[in-house]
Write a protein that holds these residues in place. Sequence first.
Motif, PDB file in Angstrom:
ATOM      1  N   ASP A 129       6.568 -23.832  -9.423  1.00  0.00           N
ATOM      2  CA  ASP A 129       6.250 -23.544  -8.027  1.00  0.00           C
ATOM      3  C   ASP A 129       6.501 -22.050  -7.809  1.00  0.00           C
ATOM      4  OD1 ASP A 129       5.973 -23.292  -5.311  1.00  0.00           O
ATOM      5  OD2 ASP A 129       7.277 -24.974  -4.790  1.00  0.00           O
ATOM      6  N   VAL A 130       5.424 -21.280  -7.530  1.00  0.00           N
ATOM      7  CA  VAL A 130       5.530 -19.828  -7.378  1.00  0.00           C
ATOM      8  C   VAL A 130       5.098 -19.451  -5.969  1.00  0.00           C
ATOM      9  CG1 VAL A 130       4.907 -17.595  -8.360  1.00  0.00           C
ATOM     10  CG2 VAL A 130       4.898 -19.628  -9.815  1.00  0.00           C
ATOM     11  N   GLN A 131       5.963 -18.714  -5.256  1.00  0.00           N
ATOM     12  CA  GLN A 131       5.666 -18.330  -3.877  1.00  0.00           C
ATOM     13  C   GLN A 131       6.004 -16.859  -3.670  1.00  0.00           C
ATOM     14  OE1 GLN A 131       4.628 -20.508  -1.404  1.00  0.00           O
ATOM     15  NE2 GLN A 131       4.784 -22.424  -2.580  1.00  0.00           N
ATOM     16  N   ILE A 132       5.137 -16.147  -2.943  1.00  0.00           N
ATOM     17  CA  ILE A 132       5.451 -14.790  -2.514  1.00  0.00           C
ATOM     18  C   ILE A 132       6.312 -14.868  -1.263  1.00  0.00           C
ATOM     19  CG2 ILE A 132       4.520 -12.650  -1.517  1.00  0.00           C
ATOM     20  CD1 ILE A 132       4.139 -12.766  -4.475  1.00  0.00           C
ATOM     21  N   ASN A 133       7.500 -14.288  -1.327  1.00  0.00           N
ATOM     22  CA  ASN A 133       8.399 -14.231  -0.181  1.00  0.00           C
ATOM     23  C   ASN A 133       8.203 -12.869   0.485  1.00  0.00           C
ATOM     24  OD1 ASN A 133      10.656 -13.939   1.555  1.00  0.00           O
ATOM     25  ND2 ASN A 133      11.860 -15.358   0.294  1.00  0.00           N
TER      26      ASN A 133
ATOM     27  N   ALA B 202      11.356 -11.010   2.050  1.00  0.00           N
ATOM     28  CA  ALA B 202      12.280 -10.411   1.080  1.00  0.00           C
ATOM     29  C   ALA B 202      11.569  -9.511   0.071  1.00  0.00           C
ATOM     30  CB  ALA B 202      13.047 -11.509   0.346  1.00  0.00           C
ATOM     31  N   ASN B 203      10.224  -9.464   0.136  1.00  0.00           N
ATOM     32  CA  ASN B 203       9.421  -8.662  -0.786  1.00  0.00           C
ATOM     33  C   ASN B 203       9.732  -9.021  -2.242  1.00  0.00           C
ATOM     34  OD1 ASN B 203       7.528  -6.746  -1.603  1.00  0.00           O
ATOM     35  ND2 ASN B 203       9.064  -5.124  -1.729  1.00  0.00           N
ATOM     36  N   ARG B 204       9.646 -10.308  -2.543  1.00  0.00           N
ATOM     37  CA  ARG B 204       9.924 -10.761  -3.907  1.00  0.00           C
ATOM     38  C   ARG B 204       9.072 -11.981  -4.230  1.00  0.00           C
ATOM     39  NH1 ARG B 204      15.003 -13.190  -1.557  1.00  0.00           N
ATOM     40  NH2 ARG B 204      14.665 -15.446  -1.678  1.00  0.00           N
ATOM     41  N   LEU B 205       9.092 -12.350  -5.524  1.00  0.00           N
ATOM     42  CA  LEU B 205       8.413 -13.548  -6.009  1.00  0.00           C
ATOM     43  C   LEU B 205       9.463 -14.617  -6.263  1.00  0.00           C
ATOM     44  CD1 LEU B 205       5.546 -14.551  -6.939  1.00  0.00           C
ATOM     45  CD2 LEU B 205       6.278 -14.004  -9.267  1.00  0.00           C
ATOM     46  N   ASP B 206       9.341 -15.766  -5.618  1.00  0.00           N
ATOM     47  CA  ASP B 206      10.253 -16.896  -5.826  1.00  0.00           C
ATOM     48  C   ASP B 206       9.602 -17.876  -6.785  1.00  0.00           C
ATOM     49  OD1 ASP B 206      11.945 -15.697  -4.074  1.00  0.00           O
ATOM     50  OD2 ASP B 206      11.608 -17.085  -2.409  1.00  0.00           O
ATOM     51  N   VAL B 207      10.276 -18.154  -7.888  1.00  0.00           N
ATOM     52  CA  VAL B 207       9.723 -19.019  -8.935  1.00  0.00           C
ATOM     53  C   VAL B 207      10.681 -20.170  -9.193  1.00  0.00           C
ATOM     54  CG1 VAL B 207       8.836 -19.129 -11.284  1.00  0.00           C
ATOM     55  CG2 VAL B 207       8.677 -16.994 -10.011  1.00  0.00           C
ATOM     56  N   ASN B 208      10.162 -21.385  -9.130  1.00  0.00           N
ATOM     57  CA  ASN B 208      10.982 -22.568  -9.398  1.00  0.00           C
ATOM     58  C   ASN B 208      10.318 -23.388 -10.502  1.00  0.00           C
ATOM     59  OD1 ASN B 208      13.013 -24.553  -9.083  1.00  0.00           O
ATOM     60  ND2 ASN B 208      11.695 -25.733  -7.717  1.00  0.00           N
ATOM     61  N   TRP B 209      10.963 -23.406 -11.690  1.00  0.00           N
ATOM     62  CA  TRP B 209      10.464 -24.194 -12.813  1.00  0.00           C
ATOM     63  C   TRP B 209      10.999 -25.617 -12.700  1.00  0.00           C
ATOM     64  CZ3 TRP B 209       7.323 -21.740 -16.481  1.00  0.00           C
ATOM     65  CH2 TRP B 209       7.292 -20.353 -16.418  1.00  0.00           C
ATOM     66  N   THR B 210      10.183 -26.615 -13.103  1.00  0.00           N
ATOM     67  CA  THR B 210      10.556 -28.020 -12.904  1.00  0.00           C
ATOM     68  C   THR B 210      10.277 -28.850 -14.149  1.00  0.00           C
ATOM     69  OG1 THR B 210       9.911 -27.783 -10.581  1.00  0.00           O
ATOM     70  CG2 THR B 210      10.258 -30.015 -11.391  1.00  0.00           C
ATOM     71  N   GLY B 211      11.220 -29.731 -14.478  1.00  0.00           N
ATOM     72  CA  GLY B 211      10.998 -30.729 -15.512  1.00  0.00           C
ATOM     73  C   GLY B 211      11.035 -30.182 -16.931  1.00  0.00           C
ATOM     74  N   TYR B 212      10.391 -30.915 -17.838  1.00  0.00           N
ATOM     75  CA  TYR B 212      10.371 -30.552 -19.252  1.00  0.00           C
ATOM     76  C   TYR B 212       9.343 -29.451 -19.496  1.00  0.00           C
ATOM     77  CZ  TYR B 212      13.092 -34.784 -19.955  1.00  0.00           C
ATOM     78  OH  TYR B 212      14.078 -35.738 -19.903  1.00  0.00           O
ATOM     79  N   GLN B 213       9.777 -28.406 -20.193  1.00  0.00           N
ATOM     80  CA  GLN B 213       8.906 -27.270 -20.472  1.00  0.00           C
ATOM     81  C   GLN B 213       8.644 -27.191 -21.978  1.00  0.00           C
ATOM     82  OE1 GLN B 213       7.646 -25.362 -18.011  1.00  0.00           O
ATOM     83  NE2 GLN B 213       8.846 -26.356 -16.398  1.00  0.00           N
TER      84      GLN B 213
ATOM     85  N   ILE C 201       0.813 -16.949 -14.567  1.00  0.00           N
ATOM     86  CA  ILE C 201       0.668 -17.118 -13.112  1.00  0.00           C
ATOM     87  C   ILE C 201       1.583 -16.139 -12.376  1.00  0.00           C
ATOM     88  CG2 ILE C 201       1.092 -18.704 -11.188  1.00  0.00           C
ATOM     89  CD1 ILE C 201       0.321 -20.958 -13.296  1.00  0.00           C
ATOM     90  N   MET C 202       2.831 -16.018 -12.820  1.00  0.00           N
ATOM     91  CA  MET C 202       3.763 -15.059 -12.231  1.00  0.00           C
ATOM     92  C   MET C 202       3.203 -13.644 -12.303  1.00  0.00           C
ATOM     93  SD  MET C 202       7.299 -16.554 -13.890  1.00  0.00           S
ATOM     94  CE  MET C 202       8.233 -15.067 -13.533  1.00  0.00           C
ATOM     95  N   LEU C 203       2.697 -13.274 -13.472  1.00  0.00           N
ATOM     96  CA  LEU C 203       2.168 -11.925 -13.671  1.00  0.00           C
ATOM     97  C   LEU C 203       0.991 -11.659 -12.731  1.00  0.00           C
ATOM     98  CD1 LEU C 203       2.155  -9.297 -15.325  1.00  0.00           C
ATOM     99  CD2 LEU C 203       0.667 -10.449 -16.985  1.00  0.00           C
TER     100      LEU C 203
END
Length: 543
Positions: free
Chosen positions: A423-427, A430-441, A452-454
């Motif tokens: 889950d990637v969101q522009i905050n 706060a002028n930042r990127l919030d990234v939440n990784w979930t489950g098995y990677q 996606i982040m890049l």
Amino acid sequence: MTLILHLISLLTVLMLFVVSFAQEKKKKKGKSKKEDKITKQPLIEQSASNVSENETGFITIADQIPFMVWRSDPDGRCIYVNKKWIQFTGMSYKDSLGFGFAKPMAIPENEHRRQEWWKMIKGHQPYEIKFRIKNVSGELRWVMARANAYHTDTVFMGYIGSIIDITDQENSTIAIQELSDRKDEFLSIASHELKTPLTSIKALFQLIGRSISPEDKIYNFLDRANSNILRLETLIANLLDVSKINAGKLNYDYTEFAFEQMLEEAVLSMENIAPNHHFILRKSDAVNFTGDRFRLEQVIYNFLSNAVKYSPEGKEIIVTSEVNNGNIIVSVQDFGIGIKRENLAKIFDRYYRVDNTIMKFDGLGLGLFISSEIIKRHNGSFWIESELGEGATFYFILPLTEQHLHAEVHTDEFSYYQDETIDVQINEEANRLDVNWTGYQNFKSVQDGCLIMLDLVKKNQVAKILNDNTEVRGNWSEASDWVSTECLPALAEAGVRYLAWIYSPSSFSQLAAEKSAAPLKSMINIQFFKEKTAATEWLNSLS
């Protein structure tokens, strides 16, 4: 050795600066256009004193450096060598110039070096190669050559490089490899030779067992002897497998089979072997899998036997198998002696034994190494969660498909992206990127998530990332090298300067995170946190 190579690179950059400075100074003094014009005329005829006259600073530095330094023109011809080269090779300065530079090099290596050299000159790429060269005594020595292209006003001028003697390190590496090869050859031969008489002994014991009554006192001794024969058979089989793995000859027979049925049969078989332990198959999702059933069953047996071995007082062993996001995840939990965190990453190494357990438990430490190789050949990965004295849980994950599949994607292509793994969101506030990784990677999901982040970093020009791994399960260590060499440098180039990395509860995931970040801390200020509040406060404190 790594430190030396880094030092060489640093000094090469310094020398490039000195040369560029000398050439700029020459132009400022009003040299004629003819002198400034770049030509392809080799400088072989120039004397050392003439070169020194133009580039005193470069020569002074190069002659003080304790390894060989050289310089080429745009066509790849040598136009300078330092004193260390002359001392090492015994060649004169004049004889070393032009293509005489290659005279002391061993012929096989020189051919390969020449091909690489012309390839690098054509593309003006950094140059690095290992080859052998004759020293002043005529002895062939292993050396490492490194070089970088240098330019004046964007015009390619040639290369400045260095050569360092690495013979001692190379001989050590070769000796270690030869010893390893001889050891593997011995183990392979010994295992094959032991297999035949052991089979005969086993058959004789079985005949003896049929001829005596179970009530006879000697029957107990026979039963114990059969148990030891079984253990010896396992050791021999492991030695043979290790030899095949090292030789790349461990064969696999891929067929489709019912995974839950294989698991249930393995647990039932282990119950008969270890009647003093209570095996609980807590969950076993029905699923068909294409792989080598025998080899995967071998992995299950190994995990189960380790759980029995290292939990002599812990009677309960819990087994689960579930299908999650296109993967089979298997776990074997015991309540035994446990493993220290610093030993987790080494536990699957060949012959590795934790602490002094060899004094208490039998085995050669080969089972987990073999298991890890089998899992990797099925495109899977493994990990362990453990605390000393609290038991351990061994996991492995097997992908049901070759590609990572996104069940559902939500995105506006600019400010947010969400699927079942990230889950990637522009905050904006706060002028930042919030990234939440979930489950098995796995490698694919990590690669997709990083790209996606890049993309969002570039579109929104943010310099800070809150990278939350709190909900990450399992291990993604197979992607750690890619994150270190590709993902993080790309994020730094895109403008990211600060990254707050919140740990996953998984020890293996933590180790993968630390491995990924270690080489990049000079490019990005990366800080690790155990909870989100502290990570957010740190990012908010930055301007």
